[in-house]
Motif scaffolding. Structure first.
Motif, PDB file in Angstrom:
ATOM      1  N   HIS A 109       2.918  14.024   1.608  1.00  0.00           N
ATOM      2  CA  HIS A 109       3.197  12.614   1.321  1.00  0.00           C
ATOM      3  C   HIS A 109       2.128  12.020   0.410  1.00  0.00           C
ATOM      4  CE1 HIS A 109       3.944   8.348   1.951  1.00  0.00           C
ATOM      5  NE2 HIS A 109       2.682   8.216   2.338  1.00  0.00           N
TER       6      HIS A 109
ATOM      7  N   ARG B 112       0.851  -1.201   0.000  1.00  0.00           N
ATOM      8  CA  ARG B 112       0.000   0.000   0.000  1.00  0.00           C
ATOM      9  C   ARG B 112       0.883   1.246   0.000  1.00  0.00           C
ATOM     10  NH1 ARG B 112      -1.275   3.471   3.958  1.00  0.00           N
ATOM     11  NH2 ARG B 112      -0.344   2.149   5.550  1.00  0.00           N
ATOM     12  N   CYS B 113       1.845   1.293   0.964  1.00  0.00           N
ATOM     13  CA  CYS B 113       2.688   2.483   1.120  1.00  0.00           C
ATOM     14  C   CYS B 113       4.046   2.035   1.630  1.00  0.00           C
ATOM     15  CB  CYS B 113       2.047   3.447   2.121  1.00  0.00           C
ATOM     16  SG  CYS B 113       3.118   4.856   2.516  1.00  0.00           S
TER      17      CYS B 113
ATOM     18  N   VAL C 261       6.421   3.576   3.019  1.00  0.00           N
ATOM     19  CA  VAL C 261       6.865   4.079   4.327  1.00  0.00           C
ATOM     20  C   VAL C 261       5.856   3.704   5.414  1.00  0.00           C
ATOM     21  CG1 VAL C 261       8.206   5.962   3.334  1.00  0.00           C
ATOM     22  CG2 VAL C 261       5.859   6.406   4.092  1.00  0.00           C
TER      23      VAL C 261
ATOM     24  N   CYS D 294       2.766   4.631   6.090  1.00  0.00           N
ATOM     25  CA  CYS D 294       2.143   5.754   6.783  1.00  0.00           C
ATOM     26  C   CYS D 294       0.805   5.287   7.354  1.00  0.00           C
ATOM     27  CB  CYS D 294       1.941   6.933   5.831  1.00  0.00           C
ATOM     28  SG  CYS D 294       0.602   6.686   4.653  1.00  0.00           S
TER      29      CYS D 294
ATOM     30  N   CYS E 180       1.173   8.193  -0.993  1.00  0.00           N
ATOM     31  CA  CYS E 180       1.548   6.780  -0.815  1.00  0.00           C
ATOM     32  C   CYS E 180       2.044   6.190  -2.125  1.00  0.00           C
ATOM     33  CB  CYS E 180       0.349   5.967  -0.329  1.00  0.00           C
ATOM     34  SG  CYS E 180      -0.205   6.457   1.298  1.00  0.00           S
TER      35      CYS E 180
END
Ligand code: ZN
Ligand code: ZN
Length: 189
Positions: free
Chosen positions: A161, A132-133, A135, A137, A163
């Motif tokens: 940000h 999904r992301c 990092v 988040c 994603c």
């Protein structure tokens, strides 16, 4: 020398194969794949002396298998990965890439988790989040700052940000790091 405990259930066997003896001991399931792990050893010859050597090897492997199971209750995934990285041969470029994945992704997510509690479900959840992301988040909007030190966001062009999924090949590499480290942990004392 290892002492065979009277109440220890036999978890291994000695088999005659051609002109040698094969020892195989069950060491529990692989923490990632769930497949059984076996410790193996071969002793040359099939005479009485070879059988004695094989029985000693069997006792030793059973002891190794028992030890390998115990530390998993307290040892963290982060620790296991550090050890694995320390003792495994990697090309410098590969090592650098791995350290990046370990420090940025694996340790923040699962580094403090004990490897006994770690399940396939935890890993699947992590991989799904990364898809999904990258990092991971929490879905709330935030500004991605391009500098760590004090800076002017307008000048440095920090942006909200967005994603981005982690590449499938990267997720596979992260899985191979975790699974490599966990399999190694099973073999260690
Ligand atoms: Zn900024
Ligand atoms: Zn995100």
């Amino acid at each position: 020398m290892t002492r065979a405990r009277a109440d220890a259930r036999p978890r291994g066997n000695i088999e005659t194969r051609g002109d040698s003896l094969r020892i195989r001991v069950y060491a529990g399931p692989d923490p990632v794949t769930g497949k059984p792990i076996y410790l193996r050893e071969t002793v040359r010859g099939t005479n009485e002396a070879a059988h004695r050597t094989a029985r000693r090897a069997l006792n030793r492997l059973v002891a190794e298998a028992e030890k390998a199971r115990q530390p998993s209750s307290t040892i963290s995934l982060g620790h296991v990965i550090d050890e694995w990285l320390r003792v495994t041969e990697h090309e410098d470029s590969t090592r650098e890439t791995y350290v990046g994945y370990i420090e940025r992704t694996i340790k923040p997510a699962l580094g403090s988790m004990s490897i006994a509690k770690l399940s396939v479900r935890h890993l699947e959840t992590l991989y799904a989040e990364l898809r999904r992301c990258r990092v991971r988040c929490d879905g709330k909007p935030f500004i991605e700052h391009k500098a760590e030190a004090e800076h002017d966001c307008v000048v440095v062009k920090c942006r909200p940000h967005v994603c981005k999924p982690m590449a499938a090949s990267t997720v596979r590499q992260i899985h191979s790091i975790i699974s490599g480290a966990l399999s190694a942990a099973v073999r260690w004392d």
